[in-house]
Write a protein that holds these residues in place. Structure first.
Motif, PDB file in Angstrom:
ATOM      1  N   GLU A 152      28.696  50.350  69.877  1.00 11.18           N
ATOM      2  CA  GLU A 152      28.967  50.094  71.285  1.00 11.18           C
ATOM      3  C   GLU A 152      28.410  51.259  72.086  1.00 11.18           C
ATOM      4  O   GLU A 152      28.378  52.401  71.618  1.00 11.18           O
ATOM      5  CB  GLU A 152      30.471  49.956  71.515  1.00 11.18           C
ATOM      6  N   LYS A 153      27.988  50.973  73.309  1.00 12.58           N
ATOM      7  CA  LYS A 153      27.377  52.005  74.133  1.00 12.58           C
ATOM      8  C   LYS A 153      28.326  53.178  74.378  1.00 12.58           C
ATOM      9  O   LYS A 153      27.887  54.311  74.550  1.00 12.58           O
ATOM     10  CB  LYS A 153      26.928  51.405  75.466  1.00 12.58           C
ATOM     11  N   SER A 154      29.634  52.893  74.367  1.00  8.64           N
ATOM     12  CA  SER A 154      30.594  53.967  74.614  1.00  8.64           C
ATOM     13  C   SER A 154      30.539  55.011  73.510  1.00  8.64           C
ATOM     14  O   SER A 154      30.715  56.210  73.764  1.00  8.64           O
ATOM     15  CB  SER A 154      32.013  53.392  74.720  1.00  8.64           C
ATOM     16  N   TYR A 155      30.271  54.588  72.256  1.00  5.63           N
ATOM     17  CA  TYR A 155      30.178  55.534  71.148  1.00  5.63           C
ATOM     18  C   TYR A 155      28.935  56.408  71.302  1.00  5.63           C
ATOM     19  O   TYR A 155      28.981  57.616  71.072  1.00  5.63           O
ATOM     20  CB  TYR A 155      30.125  54.808  69.809  1.00  5.63           C
ATOM     21  N   LEU A 156      27.829  55.780  71.681  1.00  2.58           N
ATOM     22  CA  LEU A 156      26.599  56.540  71.881  1.00  2.58           C
ATOM     23  C   LEU A 156      26.775  57.528  73.025  1.00  2.58           C
ATOM     24  O   LEU A 156      26.289  58.658  72.954  1.00  2.58           O
ATOM     25  CB  LEU A 156      25.426  55.598  72.167  1.00  2.58           C
ATOM     26  N   LYS A 157      27.486  57.127  74.063  1.00  2.00           N
ATOM     27  CA  LYS A 157      27.721  58.025  75.192  1.00  2.00           C
ATOM     28  C   LYS A 157      28.530  59.239  74.757  1.00  2.00           C
ATOM     29  O   LYS A 157      28.211  60.376  75.142  1.00  2.00           O
ATOM     30  CB  LYS A 157      28.477  57.269  76.299  1.00  2.00           C
ATOM     31  N   ARG A 158      29.534  59.024  73.936  1.00  2.00           N
ATOM     32  CA  ARG A 158      30.339  60.138  73.435  1.00  2.00           C
ATOM     33  C   ARG A 158      29.459  61.058  72.584  1.00  2.00           C
ATOM     34  O   ARG A 158      29.574  62.282  72.650  1.00  2.00           O
ATOM     35  CB  ARG A 158      31.526  59.628  72.628  1.00  2.00           C
ATOM     36  N   PHE A 159      28.592  60.452  71.778  1.00  2.00           N
ATOM     37  CA  PHE A 159      27.687  61.230  70.935  1.00  2.00           C
ATOM     38  C   PHE A 159      26.756  62.068  71.805  1.00  2.00           C
ATOM     39  O   PHE A 159      26.539  63.255  71.534  1.00  2.00           O
ATOM     40  CB  PHE A 159      26.891  60.286  70.042  1.00  2.00           C
ATOM     41  N   GLU A 160      26.199  61.478  72.846  1.00  2.17           N
ATOM     42  CA  GLU A 160      25.307  62.203  73.746  1.00  2.17           C
ATOM     43  C   GLU A 160      26.022  63.380  74.403  1.00  2.17           C
ATOM     44  O   GLU A 160      25.450  64.465  74.549  1.00  2.17           O
ATOM     45  CB  GLU A 160      24.753  61.255  74.810  1.00  2.17           C
ATOM     46  N   ASN A 161      27.275  63.162  74.791  1.00  2.09           N
ATOM     47  CA  ASN A 161      28.039  64.239  75.440  1.00  2.09           C
ATOM     48  C   ASN A 161      28.282  65.397  74.483  1.00  2.09           C
ATOM     49  O   ASN A 161      28.219  66.570  74.879  1.00  2.09           O
ATOM     50  CB  ASN A 161      29.368  63.694  75.960  1.00  2.09           C
ATOM     51  N   ILE A 162      28.585  65.087  73.219  1.00  2.00           N
ATOM     52  CA  ILE A 162      28.789  66.150  72.237  1.00  2.00           C
ATOM     53  C   ILE A 162      27.479  66.875  71.966  1.00  2.00           C
ATOM     54  O   ILE A 162      27.444  68.106  71.826  1.00  2.00           O
ATOM     55  CB  ILE A 162      29.389  65.573  70.939  1.00  2.00           C
ATOM     56  N   CYS A 163      26.374  66.129  71.909  1.00  2.00           N
ATOM     57  CA  CYS A 163      25.066  66.756  71.695  1.00  2.00           C
ATOM     58  C   CYS A 163      24.763  67.767  72.797  1.00  2.00           C
ATOM     59  O   CYS A 163      24.209  68.846  72.539  1.00  2.00           O
ATOM     60  CB  CYS A 163      23.971  65.687  71.647  1.00  2.00           C
ATOM     61  N   LYS A 164      25.153  67.443  74.014  1.00  2.26           N
ATOM     62  CA  LYS A 164      24.888  68.335  75.139  1.00  2.26           C
ATOM     63  C   LYS A 164      25.601  69.673  74.977  1.00  2.26           C
ATOM     64  O   LYS A 164      25.127  70.708  75.446  1.00  2.26           O
ATOM     65  CB  LYS A 164      25.315  67.659  76.446  1.00  2.26           C
ATOM     66  N   LYS A 165      26.758  69.663  74.295  1.00  2.51           N
ATOM     67  CA  LYS A 165      27.484  70.906  74.063  1.00  2.51           C
ATOM     68  C   LYS A 165      26.661  71.889  73.238  1.00  2.51           C
ATOM     69  O   LYS A 165      26.869  73.100  73.309  1.00  2.51           O
ATOM     70  CB  LYS A 165      28.803  70.616  73.345  1.00  2.51           C
ATOM     71  N   TYR A 166      25.738  71.335  72.441  1.00  2.00           N
ATOM     72  CA  TYR A 166      24.908  72.176  71.575  1.00  2.00           C
ATOM     73  C   TYR A 166      23.474  72.278  72.094  1.00  2.00           C
ATOM     74  O   TYR A 166      22.561  72.628  71.352  1.00  2.00           O
ATOM     75  CB  TYR A 166      24.927  71.616  70.153  1.00  2.00           C
ATOM     76  N   GLY A 167      23.290  71.940  73.370  1.00  2.00           N
ATOM     77  CA  GLY A 167      21.976  72.077  73.985  1.00  2.00           C
ATOM     78  C   GLY A 167      20.996  70.997  73.609  1.00  2.00           C
ATOM     79  O   GLY A 167      19.778  71.170  73.783  1.00  2.00           O
ATOM     80  N   LEU A 168      21.472  69.864  73.120  1.00  2.00           N
ATOM     81  CA  LEU A 168      20.601  68.758  72.721  1.00  2.00           C
ATOM     82  C   LEU A 168      20.717  67.623  73.729  1.00  2.00           C
ATOM     83  O   LEU A 168      21.817  67.285  74.178  1.00  2.00           O
ATOM     84  CB  LEU A 168      20.987  68.245  71.335  1.00  2.00           C
ATOM     85  N   ASP A 169      19.576  67.019  74.081  1.00  2.00           N
ATOM     86  CA  ASP A 169      19.603  65.892  75.016  1.00  2.00           C
ATOM     87  C   ASP A 169      19.102  64.629  74.327  1.00  2.00           C
ATOM     88  O   ASP A 169      18.930  64.606  73.106  1.00  2.00           O
ATOM     89  CB  ASP A 169      18.784  66.200  76.273  1.00  2.00           C
ATOM     90  N   SER A 170      18.847  63.597  75.090  1.00  2.00           N
ATOM     91  CA  SER A 170      18.466  62.299  74.513  1.00  2.00           C
ATOM     92  C   SER A 170      17.171  62.378  73.707  1.00  2.00           C
ATOM     93  O   SER A 170      16.965  61.595  72.773  1.00  2.00           O
ATOM     94  CB  SER A 170      18.322  61.254  75.625  1.00  2.00           C
ATOM     95  N   GLN A 171      16.295  63.316  74.038  1.00  2.00           N
ATOM     96  CA  GLN A 171      15.040  63.455  73.301  1.00  2.00           C
ATOM     97  C   GLN A 171      15.260  63.997  71.887  1.00  2.00           C
ATOM     98  O   GLN A 171      14.366  63.897  71.047  1.00  2.00           O
ATOM     99  CB  GLN A 171      14.083  64.366  74.064  1.00  2.00           C
TER     100      GLN A 171
END
Length: 213
Positions: free
Chosen positions: A146-165
């Protein structure tokens, strides 16, 4: 009075059921992580290591908690066009949800968050030849998301300096036979591997390529 007691019991059960869907970010009940999982997305600050033929590109199949509190991961990955089963035991540390394992360097693994029922996110720091690599993985109980899971994943990635790329989609790399007819060569092999052979199928075969770490 009886009606009120029954209503109170129903509400309590409903709240308990609803509470199971809450996202947990600390004090994890590791026993509830056990079971079958599917690789959905990965992210890293070193994309070469998680892209096709990357040494950290692993497809999860199952996670089990051991009696000593360590976690056993059953993966498969591609080696020179062959599907290889890999079993990794991540050793428990004194910190809840934190583990260590030696694989392609030294690794420290954290369970970042989960709802137990549908998804789990792991974060790993790998040190190989003095270089640190950050890797995150989103696993799902079923091979879709579900898109909500991917959104949560993206937010956690941002904590470590990672973006969608820095995020790659692993869903199309094989969970249904139809997918084996398209995509990359690795994807076709992964599809065949994932559908026809689970890690336990390798145990009784001679000459299997299984690595216990």
């Amino acid at each position: 009075m009886v009606v009120l007691l029954v209503l109170g019991l129903v509400l309590s059960l409903a709240n308990a059921q609803f509470g199971q869907d809450f996202t947990v970010q600390r004090n994890h009940n590791m026993a509830r992580i056990s079971g079958d999982w599917n690789s959905l997305f990965m992210a890293s600050d070193n994309m070469t290591r998680i892209r096709e033929n990357g040494d950290l590109r692993l497809f999860i199949r199952k996670i089990n908690i051991l009696k000593n509190g360590s976690l056993k991961f059953d993966f498969h990955f591609m080696v020179q066009g062959e599907c290889v089963a890999v079993t990794m035991v991540c050793e428990k540390t004194e910190t809840n949800g934190e583990f260590t394992v030696a694989y392609e360097g030294e690794n420290r693994v954290w369970l970042s968050e989960t709802d137990y029922r549908m998804y789990v996110i792991f974060y790993m720091e790998n040190i190989k030849n003095g270089t640190k690599t950050h890797v995150l993985a989103l696993y799902g109980r079923i091979p879709k998301f579900e898109k909500s899971y991917l959104k949560r994943f993206e937010n956690i990635c941002k904590k470590y300096g990672l973006d969608s790329q820095n995020i790659i989609d692993l869903i199309d790399q094989g969970r249904r036979p139809a997918l084996a007819q398209k995509g990359s060569r690795e994807g076709r092999i992964a599809a065949w591997c994932a559908w026809h052979r689970r890690p336990e199928d390798w145990d009784g075969e001679s000459g299997e390529a299984q690595q216990a770490i």
